[in-house]
Design a protein around this motif. Structure first.
Motif, PDB file in Angstrom:
ATOM      1  N   GLN A   6       0.824  -1.204   0.000  1.00 27.54           N
ATOM      2  CA  GLN A   6       0.000   0.000   0.000  1.00 27.54           C
ATOM      3  C   GLN A   6       0.862   1.260   0.000  1.00 27.54           C
ATOM      4  O   GLN A   6       0.334   2.367   0.019  1.00 27.54           O
ATOM      5  N   ARG A   7       2.181   1.090   0.006  1.00 29.61           N
ATOM      6  CA  ARG A   7       3.120   2.216   0.072  1.00 29.61           C
ATOM      7  C   ARG A   7       3.797   2.391  -1.287  1.00 29.61           C
ATOM      8  O   ARG A   7       4.334   1.442  -1.854  1.00 29.61           O
ATOM      9  N   ILE A   8       3.791   3.617  -1.808  1.00 28.93           N
ATOM     10  CA  ILE A   8       4.306   3.881  -3.157  1.00 28.93           C
ATOM     11  C   ILE A   8       5.792   3.576  -3.279  1.00 28.93           C
ATOM     12  O   ILE A   8       6.233   2.996  -4.272  1.00 28.93           O
ATOM     13  N   ALA A  24       2.119   7.691   0.544  1.00 27.26           N
ATOM     14  CA  ALA A  24       3.491   8.120   0.840  1.00 27.26           C
ATOM     15  C   ALA A  24       3.417   9.122   1.983  1.00 27.26           C
ATOM     16  O   ALA A  24       2.468   9.911   2.069  1.00 27.26           O
ATOM     17  N   SER A  25       4.392   9.090   2.855  1.00 25.32           N
ATOM     18  CA  SER A  25       4.417  10.063   3.942  1.00 25.32           C
ATOM     19  C   SER A  25       4.874  11.429   3.443  1.00 25.32           C
ATOM     20  O   SER A  25       4.569  12.448   4.039  1.00 25.32           O
ATOM     21  N   ASN A  26       5.573  11.442   2.324  1.00 16.93           N
ATOM     22  CA  ASN A  26       6.071  12.686   1.746  1.00 16.93           C
ATOM     23  C   ASN A  26       5.384  12.900   0.392  1.00 16.93           C
ATOM     24  O   ASN A  26       5.586  12.123  -0.551  1.00 16.93           O
ATOM     25  N   LEU A  53       5.642  11.214  -3.522  1.00 16.59           N
ATOM     26  CA  LEU A  53       4.492  10.668  -4.227  1.00 16.59           C
ATOM     27  C   LEU A  53       4.387  11.262  -5.635  1.00 16.59           C
ATOM     28  O   LEU A  53       4.237  10.528  -6.619  1.00 16.59           O
ATOM     29  N   ARG A  54       4.502  12.567  -5.743  1.00 13.36           N
ATOM     30  CA  ARG A  54       4.437  13.228  -7.048  1.00 13.36           C
ATOM     31  C   ARG A  54       5.583  12.786  -7.955  1.00 13.36           C
ATOM     32  O   ARG A  54       5.378  12.542  -9.148  1.00 13.36           O
ATOM     33  N   MET A  55       6.789  12.662  -7.391  1.00 11.47           N
ATOM     34  CA  MET A  55       7.945  12.256  -8.177  1.00 11.47           C
ATOM     35  C   MET A  55       7.752  10.833  -8.725  1.00 11.47           C
ATOM     36  O   MET A  55       7.970  10.584  -9.916  1.00 11.47           O
TER      37      MET A  55
END
Length: 107
Positions: free
Chosen positions: A10-12, A69-71, A75-77
């Motif tokens: 579940q984590r990117i 993502a925590s950041n 996530l965008r990157m």
């Protein structure tokens, strides 16, 4: 390490790393993706049935578009990198899903 909640799927960042591990495993010198649990390696049949079932459920629902993502910058990157890949999110989802399903079949 995968637990009953199967949080890594579940984590990117985890999914992105799984994808790259799978790509590297196409090299004969690389062992590849091992799905480890607290009781052993899933592909070796040493994970509990409950964990294997939960991994199967999570894989069925797997979609990198909704991974967390925590950041938000990360996530965008990662989303941008996935979008630039041939086939984008759908291709990555299928690739990761199929590989994990093969690992489950070995257990």
């Amino acid at each position: 390490v995968i637990d009953e909640q199967v949080l890594p799927l579940q984590r990117i960042w985890c999914l992105f790393e799984v994808y790259h591990t799978i790509l590297l495993s196409q090299n004969d010198d690389f062992q590849g993706l091992l799905l480890c649990t607290s009781t052993g390696v899933l592909q070796e049949g040493r994970a509990g049935t409950d964990v294997a079932v939960r991994v199967a459920e999570r894989v069925r629902e797997l979609d990198t578009r909704t991974a967390q993502a925590s950041n938000q910058e990360d996530l965008r990157m990662i989303h941008a990198l996935i979008e630039d890949m041939d086939g984008g999110f759908d291709a990555m989802n299928s690739f990761v899903r199929d590989t994990i399903c093969r690992a489950l079949a070995c257990s």
